[in-house]
Scaffold this motif. Sequence first.
Motif, PDB file in Angstrom:
ATOM      1  N   MET A   1       0.840  -1.189   0.000  1.00  0.00           N
ATOM      2  CA  MET A   1       0.000   0.000   0.000  1.00  0.00           C
ATOM      3  C   MET A   1       0.883   1.249   0.000  1.00  0.00           C
ATOM      4  N   LYS A   2       0.336   2.360  -0.454  1.00  0.00           N
ATOM      5  CA  LYS A   2       1.058   3.624  -0.443  1.00  0.00           C
ATOM      6  C   LYS A   2       0.626   4.430   0.777  1.00  0.00           C
ATOM      7  N   VAL A   3       1.625   4.756   1.619  1.00  0.00           N
ATOM      8  CA  VAL A   3       1.358   5.392   2.903  1.00  0.00           C
ATOM      9  C   VAL A   3       2.203   6.648   3.028  1.00  0.00           C
ATOM     10  N   THR A   4       1.594   7.708   3.561  1.00  0.00           N
ATOM     11  CA  THR A   4       2.333   8.922   3.884  1.00  0.00           C
ATOM     12  C   THR A   4       2.323   9.124   5.389  1.00  0.00           C
ATOM     13  N   ILE A   5       3.481   9.439   5.927  1.00  0.00           N
ATOM     14  CA  ILE A   5       3.616   9.754   7.347  1.00  0.00           C
ATOM     15  C   ILE A   5       3.963  11.232   7.457  1.00  0.00           C
ATOM     16  N   ILE A   6       3.124  11.992   8.115  1.00  0.00           N
ATOM     17  CA  ILE A   6       3.364  13.428   8.278  1.00  0.00           C
ATOM     18  C   ILE A   6       3.993  13.644   9.648  1.00  0.00           C
ATOM     19  N   GLY A   7       5.271  13.986   9.652  1.00  0.00           N
ATOM     20  CA  GLY A   7       6.019  14.151  10.893  1.00  0.00           C
ATOM     21  C   GLY A   7       6.999  13.018  11.086  1.00  0.00           C
ATOM     22  N   THR A   8       8.276  13.348  11.277  1.00  0.00           N
ATOM     23  CA  THR A   8       9.290  12.314  11.480  1.00  0.00           C
ATOM     24  C   THR A   8       9.871  12.394  12.888  1.00  0.00           C
TER      25      THR A   8
END
Length: 457
Positions: free
Chosen positions: A1-8
């Motif tokens: 799946m394509k996932v975006t994480i906002i904040g590292t």
Amino acid sequence: MKVTIIGTGYVGLVTGACLAEVGNEVFCLDLDQHKVDLLNHGVIPIHEAGLEELVARNRASGRLIFSSDIAASVEHGDIQFIAVGTPPDKDGAADLQYVFAAARHIGKYMDGYKVVVDKSTVPVGTAHRVREVILEQLAARGSTIDFAVVSNPEFLKEGAAIEDFMRPDRIVIGCDETFGGQRARSMMKQLYLPFNRNRERTFWMDVRSAEFTKYAANAMLATRISFMNELANLADKVGVDIEAVRHGIGSDPRIGYSFLYAGCGYGGSCFPKDVQALRHTGAQYDHKMQILQAVAEVNERQKHVLGRKIIQRFGDDLGRRHFAIWGLAFKPNTDDMRYAPSRALLRQLLKRGASVAVYDPVATKEARRVLQEDFAEMPHLLEQIRFCDSALQALQDADALAIVTEWKAFRSPDLNQIKNLLKEPVIFDGRNLFEPWAMANAGIEYHGIGRTAIKHT
């Protein structure tokens, strides 16, 4: 799946790396370009066992990328995790400005269906407000793109975060018709399928209940710690061994052994902040959280217990005293200094004129930074701190040893070496690592928490 994480940050980086590890294509967004550059060069800004290797492996495979390109991040992920910080503001409420900024960016750039996941620790009702923010952005564009908002709180322990994510004891997902319904549920179920193969670990509930569950969990754990610390302080006065009591009550399956260790208080980014935020939520609804108020007050007092024991033993004027301190981070296996009990102890000792030699296996760099802030108005006190490269080096010429963090390396030291290096064989054990009888046999004066002081004669 394509996932975006906002904040590292801590949660975002661990979440992104672990989701990439099981085969997802993960895009990690951070607006701090310097941080992004470091991550793209393999530099991990936090200390977490195994994280550097995990990030490197998945970057090399192409499944994990870091960028500050907001539009690209929204385009990439069918699932958008909001994993930004929610620090406490002046009145104790969770500051949601970064959460809403992330929501605005999603609403501004999304061009198809998205599942927006609140991974940050947020108060009840945040998903509703996130949905409103996204709708406002879509309305400004004249768009009616469908989307869902889901709550998926994290339950990661610093120092064991990768293990907690890869082998979770529970996965809490708040997903209901109001915020997206079956399509979002299906996508979240697919995303977490690799973590449920052994057995079903997912607890499905409505969004508001999921938001509340995170705060309730941390508040319960903080309560257990403060409860035991209050008992330990009484145990000191009445001559009771709190460790014996812990075994006695922990054997009751209704109670259990976890989080019953007496010590010098809890710290870190979660318990203090979340207890405070839950109390604030109660105040908003005219509901005083009396137990949590006591939990916070007990913990704040507990951070000064070790210092009071030292002052009781050596006197209020510590101008000619020098102490060794083992442990600076709020807990082992991390370099996190947020709300660390060591900071309270250092203030107590330095303001009374003492000098200290400190050692922590990993937190020295972060401690230097934090203590510069703590003593910004009294910078001369920093001259009384010497940072050491080893535990034994810190002991040289010290009047006594204080243990603040329960690192494994401190559990079985050479007691003869300690005696030979200290001016006086005195240990103040803020984590009850040692047995009083063993200290007495070794000729060491021992002061634990809730363990009657035994002096060598």
